[in-house]
Design a protein around this motif. Sequence first.
Motif, PDB file in Angstrom:
ATOM      1  N   MET A   1     -25.709 -11.124  -4.978  1.00 30.04           N
ATOM      2  CA  MET A   1     -27.008 -10.800  -5.552  1.00 30.04           C
ATOM      3  C   MET A   1     -26.817 -10.107  -6.903  1.00 30.04           C
ATOM      4  O   MET A   1     -26.066  -9.137  -7.014  1.00 30.04           O
TER       5      MET A   1
ATOM      6  N   ASN B   1     -29.527  -8.929  -8.615  1.00 35.75           N
ATOM      7  CA  ASN B   1     -30.478  -7.826  -8.431  1.00 35.75           C
ATOM      8  C   ASN B   1     -31.192  -8.070  -7.098  1.00 35.75           C
ATOM      9  O   ASN B   1     -30.751  -8.909  -6.309  1.00 35.75           O
ATOM     10  N   LYS B   2     -32.276  -7.386  -6.859  1.00 34.48           N
ATOM     11  CA  LYS B   2     -32.922  -7.469  -5.542  1.00 34.48           C
ATOM     12  C   LYS B   2     -33.498  -8.849  -5.233  1.00 34.48           C
ATOM     13  O   LYS B   2     -33.707  -9.191  -4.065  1.00 34.48           O
ATOM     14  N   THR B   3     -33.778  -9.649  -6.273  1.00 35.79           N
ATOM     15  CA  THR B   3     -34.439 -10.937  -6.032  1.00 35.79           C
ATOM     16  C   THR B   3     -33.695 -12.142  -6.598  1.00 35.79           C
ATOM     17  O   THR B   3     -34.144 -13.278  -6.426  1.00 35.79           O
ATOM     18  N   THR B   4     -32.575 -11.934  -7.277  1.00 38.64           N
ATOM     19  CA  THR B   4     -31.870 -13.040  -7.937  1.00 38.64           C
ATOM     20  C   THR B   4     -30.465 -13.198  -7.372  1.00 38.64           C
ATOM     21  O   THR B   4     -29.643 -12.280  -7.443  1.00 38.64           O
TER      22      THR B   4
ATOM     23  N   LYS C   1     -30.521 -16.031   0.561  1.00 37.10           N
ATOM     24  CA  LYS C   1     -31.933 -16.043   0.946  1.00 37.10           C
ATOM     25  C   LYS C   1     -32.228 -14.918   1.940  1.00 37.10           C
ATOM     26  O   LYS C   1     -33.265 -14.253   1.856  1.00 37.10           O
TER      27      LYS C   1
ATOM     28  N   GLN D   1     -30.788 -12.152   2.012  1.00 38.54           N
ATOM     29  CA  GLN D   1     -30.737 -10.885   1.270  1.00 38.54           C
ATOM     30  C   GLN D   1     -31.939 -10.720   0.331  1.00 38.54           C
ATOM     31  O   GLN D   1     -32.032  -9.721  -0.370  1.00 38.54           O
ATOM     32  N   GLY D   2     -32.818 -11.728   0.297  1.00 36.27           N
ATOM     33  CA  GLY D   2     -34.028 -11.601  -0.492  1.00 36.27           C
ATOM     34  C   GLY D   2     -34.078 -12.390  -1.778  1.00 36.27           C
ATOM     35  O   GLY D   2     -34.937 -12.157  -2.633  1.00 36.27           O
ATOM     36  N   ALA D   3     -33.170 -13.352  -1.961  1.00 35.17           N
ATOM     37  CA  ALA D   3     -33.139 -14.132  -3.195  1.00 35.17           C
ATOM     38  C   ALA D   3     -34.386 -15.010  -3.325  1.00 35.17           C
ATOM     39  O   ALA D   3     -34.652 -15.845  -2.468  1.00 35.17           O
ATOM     40  N   LYS D   4     -35.132 -14.811  -4.389  1.00 31.15           N
ATOM     41  CA  LYS D   4     -36.291 -15.641  -4.714  1.00 31.15           C
ATOM     42  C   LYS D   4     -35.988 -16.552  -5.908  1.00 31.15           C
ATOM     43  O   LYS D   4     -36.703 -17.514  -6.160  1.00 31.15           O
ATOM     44  N   ALA D   5     -34.939 -16.200  -6.653  1.00 33.57           N
ATOM     45  CA  ALA D   5     -34.465 -17.005  -7.774  1.00 33.57           C
ATOM     46  C   ALA D   5     -32.963 -17.164  -7.615  1.00 33.57           C
ATOM     47  O   ALA D   5     -32.307 -16.372  -6.936  1.00 33.57           O
TER      48      ALA D   5
ATOM     49  N   GLY E   1     -39.034 -21.509  -6.156  1.00 32.83           N
ATOM     50  CA  GLY E   1     -38.296 -20.381  -6.727  1.00 32.83           C
ATOM     51  C   GLY E   1     -37.546 -20.816  -7.968  1.00 32.83           C
ATOM     52  O   GLY E   1     -37.087 -21.963  -8.069  1.00 32.83           O
TER      53      GLY E   1
END
Length: 523
Positions: free
Chosen positions: A197, A199-202, A226, A228-232, A286
Amino acid sequence: MKSNKKYFPILFFATLAVGVVLGTMLNFPVPGNFSTANNHKNKLNKLIDFIDAEYVDSVNTDSIVDLTVNNILEKLDPHSVYIAPEEMEGVSQSMKGDFVGIGINFYMVGDTIAVVKPVENGPSEKAGIQAGDRILFAGKDKLFGRKIHLDTLFSKLKGNVGSEIQLTIYRKIQDKKFNVTVKRDIVPIKSVDVALMLNKTTGYIKINRFAETTYDEFKKGLLSLKKQGAKALVIDVRDNGGGYLEKAVEIADDFLKKDQLIVFTKNKKGRTDKTFASEKGIFETGNVFVLINENSASASEILAGALQDNDRATIVGRRSFGKGLVQREMNFGDGSAVRLTVARYFTPTGRSIQKSYKEGNEDYFKEFGHRFETGELYSKDSIKIADTLKFKTPKGKIVYGGGGIVPDIFVPLEVEHGQESIAYIMQSPMVGNFVFEQLDKDRKSFKGLTLEQLLAKMEKTDLYFNNFKTYLKKNEIELSLDKNKELVKRYITAEFAGQLFGEEKYFEIILNQDVMIKAVLKK
């Protein structure tokens, strides 16, 4: 290693940008009946027979055949190549994605095998072998004090799954010698270096080649990100010279909706084969970014082109290599093979990204040097694309054919014009070798350090920066590093972290200041 500033980037590049697509087999014809007059296809076989039977001196006709085959292939295209029997095992092993052995990364210190680090959870690590250990004997076979060919070395350490080998180890840090029994096992050769990761979303995934195991490795990494929170997602195929086309297709399929075109190929008979996305993929929504550079080739370009043409990803970096030819591997039956170009591939909008090779192989590979000369690695405006090679994506974005994938977001080389060698050498094996030698001199001073303590130690000293300058001079490489001190120290620090704490820590340090990653995170 001998090199110099002028030629290092091109030589380094040439080892990277090799696209490979394996396929079916074709048997080489054996000598037969030569009664047909003017049968040009039989001339080579007949000439070899004449030499065998009548030539005044003894001649290794196998070497003549190899030379002839290479000369013929050079007349075709730069990517149709002959693979000699002694090279096939290494090539096949790399593309298969694993081998049976003891599982170590090693470095030859003088005439002795030194363990850089054992493969995580591999046979050697399980047996207690540590970084810095020297392997003196394999059974009764002496492995030090003499020049030993790598093929011979590998044959001593490889074997069948479950077979045992007794190694005699010298542990320098404790100044002791001991025996250890290692049970050989399957050792993976990773094609996905890391999934982490940013950052928190990438999320970020680095693919170094497209081998048999690549999709499985990629899928595992993507599902983990995913969770872990990956949106991008950032897919990094910089310096990835290619491999199996099918694996690039499988990865692209995870980002595209059903029935979207991924790639199509055309052969000389006009046959067109199209590949479409299948059922629902893992990451159809995403933001997606694909990082490319001048060493991204073949399957890397298929992946980037498919996602760019379907308006599914933003391509970031510099123009890719430009290899739009598909090879099939055909075996001769004696352990050798020819990798022959059998088709051209096209991205979904219909563009061919194969650069010209009309002027021959030498000029083809010199084109990379031309990118330095024209300033293309520093300015997108320096990329010269003919207006006739413009294509439109479904959403109306202009994309280009005729020689590589042109990025949507251009990111220049991090170093100044004229300093390109530094950028490339910092990603070469020389940095790892240097860091191993530095650790080997005083491994005790690093024992017990946390990552944070290591980073603080590296930040406040120029010792290793200065030592690296001395190391390059010792290896006859003349480079002025002072203008790029921060870059050099970053790579040295990352390599220390990688060897001491694992590969993921290497990437975390490198990516923190990576100019392409910064460009992505601004979006």
